[in-house]
Design a protein around this motif. Structure first.
Motif: not given
Length: 471
Positions: A90-91, A93-94, A98, A207, A210-211
């Motif tokens: 999922e990360l 995919q994020k 972006e 969070e 992840q960024k």
């Protein structure tokens, strides 16, 4: 340069949690958009290495190789029990959403693995107990200032260009450069991506990391560094001034003209990027001071308003002069309206400084009061300030167990001091000052045996009604 620590002095970026503790955590300003780079004269181009070789293992650190530790069985609670593999999918995919390319994702894939030892380090940070005078003696010595001055001469063109373009003095840039990595001598020896993705999966600051992981992938995609070149501190910071990947991506500039923003090996890129971050990320004010040593009137200890010595209170220099404050050499302060705060890192018997608006850049860079004051003082020394006056007598410091006891008593009295760990962060210092006012003691925010003795008496009542106010 932010929220991480080990027991090592370097990289300097990992000092924060040691010196400040969880109670001082602060949010960082949203990065300003990077403006297009203007045409610049070439500044000492340096060849870009094909890859940084993986260094050999050193005592206390695992080798810079692919981690083999597996994620916890059952998955992380904050991700509803999601397995690491599912979380990573999922990360990714994020990241693609972006704008990270499949090419960059494929290059980074071998390094997107979980390493429990990184999570263990993050949770097992140990307390660093030096006071300001001890830390600054080691990190802001005459030798450190002279070494930084030599670096400024060595890279004069890049420093001059950075000051002209961003308004940040060479001494300010050089102080951070020296503190964070000894001018590139100590960058850390661990691959960045495993650290970032492991901390992203962990629940403590998921969070945020992840960024940071996505930002690191964007750095790879932009071509500044390869995934294999990304080697740094265990907490995922990169480069000679230890940027988080988000700050690297948003503020790094190509100052040597080679087409890459390489903060690992290009001194011009380090200088220009650090200036860009200080100016646009930390809102540096061109042409204004940051920190100056002063002398408070010790002979007026009973009447001097020590409660005004607080970074949240700003008075004109003319007002400080009226109160008897002078420069450290006894010369009078300018009779002007430039606002400044009185900073007493070790209470009224220790060193004293006037902290100006630009000092906020230091506390944003690293919110540890010891680190930020040392960085500001070192920059002043590099710029030509005299050595700091040493206290006439050793400043008494409570041992760790008594600092914890004092924090417990402050909590009992109704204060929020964050974690009871013996680290006197801003919350604890504010509570100490309030109780000093309550008991009629000089309110300089420094924890003393006298205050502890008073608070050991009858149960202290909540003291919200006597919170200090700016005069």
């Amino acid at each position: 340069m932010r929220n991480f620590s080990t027991t090592h002095f370097l990289p300097g970026a990992v000092l924060l949690a040691i010196l400040s503790g969880p109670q001082q955590a602060s949010s960082q300003p949203a990065p300003a958009p990077v403006r297009p780079a203007p045409a610049r004269p070439a500044v000492a181009p340096q060849p870009r290495p094909a890859a940084v070789p993986r260094p050999a293992a050193v005592p206390g650190e695992q080798p810079a190789a692919r981690p083999v530790a597996t994620a916890p069985r059952g998955g992380a609670a904050c991700h509803n029990g999601m397995s690491f593999d599912r979380f990573l999918s999922e990360l990714k995919q994020k990241a693609v959403a972006e704008g990270v390319s499949q090419r960059a994702m494929a290059e980074a894939a071998p390094y997107l693995v979980y390493d429990q030892s990184i999570v263990n380090r993050d949770r097992g940070q140990r307390v660093f107990g030096q006071v300001f005078t001890e830390f600054s003696r080691n990190r802001a010595s005459d030798g450190a200032a002279k070494n930084a001055q030599a670096r400024i001469r060595m890279h004069q063109a890049a420093f001059n260009l950075a000051e002209k373009e961003y308004g940040v003095p060479p001494a300010v840039i050089a102080a951070f450069w020296g503190l964070e990595s000894s001018f590139g001598a100590e960058l850390g020896k661990l691959h960045t991506l495993p650290s970032l993705v492991s901390l992203a999966y962990d629940c403590r600051r998921s969070e945020m990391f992840q960024k940071e992981t996505i930002a690191a992938l964007k750095i790879v995609d932009r071509g500044d560094l390869t995934a294999s070149e990304m080697i740094g501190s265990w907490a995922g910071e990169l480069g000679q001034t230890q940027f988080l990947p988000t700050h690297y991506f948003n503020y790094a500039v190509d100052y040597d003209g080679d087409g890459h923003r390489n903060l690992l090996s290009s001194a011009p890129d380090v200088i220009g990027s650090t200036a860009n971050y200080i100016a646009n990320g930390l809102k540096w004010r061109r042409g204004e001071p940051w920190l100056q040593e002063v002398r408070a009137p010790q002979n007026l200890a009973s009447s001097f308003p020590w409660d005004q010595a607080d970074l949240t209170i700003k008075l004109p220099r003319s007002k400080w002069a009226q109160l008897g404050v002078t420069f450290a050499d006894g010369k009078p302060l300018p009779n002007d309206d430039l606002p400044a705060s009185m900073l007493l890192p070790m209470g009224r018997t220790g060193p004293a400084f006037l902290a100006y608006a630009n000092f906020a850049a230091y506390t944003e860079w690293n919110n540890s009061l010891i680190y930020s004051t040392t960085a500001g003082y070192l920059a002043a020394r590099i710029a030509g300030a005299a050595p700091m006056r040493q206290p006439s007598a050793p400043v008494a410091q409570l041992p760790l167990n008594e600092l914890k006891e004092l924090q417990q008593l402050l909590v009992r009295a109704g204060f929020n001091v964050g974690k009871i760990d013996g680290i006197m962060g801003q919350l604890s210092r504010t509570a100490v000052k309030t109780m000093q006012i309550k008991y009629g003691l000089p309110a300089d925010s420094w924890p003393t045996a006298e205050l502890l003795a008073r608070m050991r008496g009858p149960r202290a009542e909540p003291a919200a009604a006597v919170m200090p106010q700016a005069r």
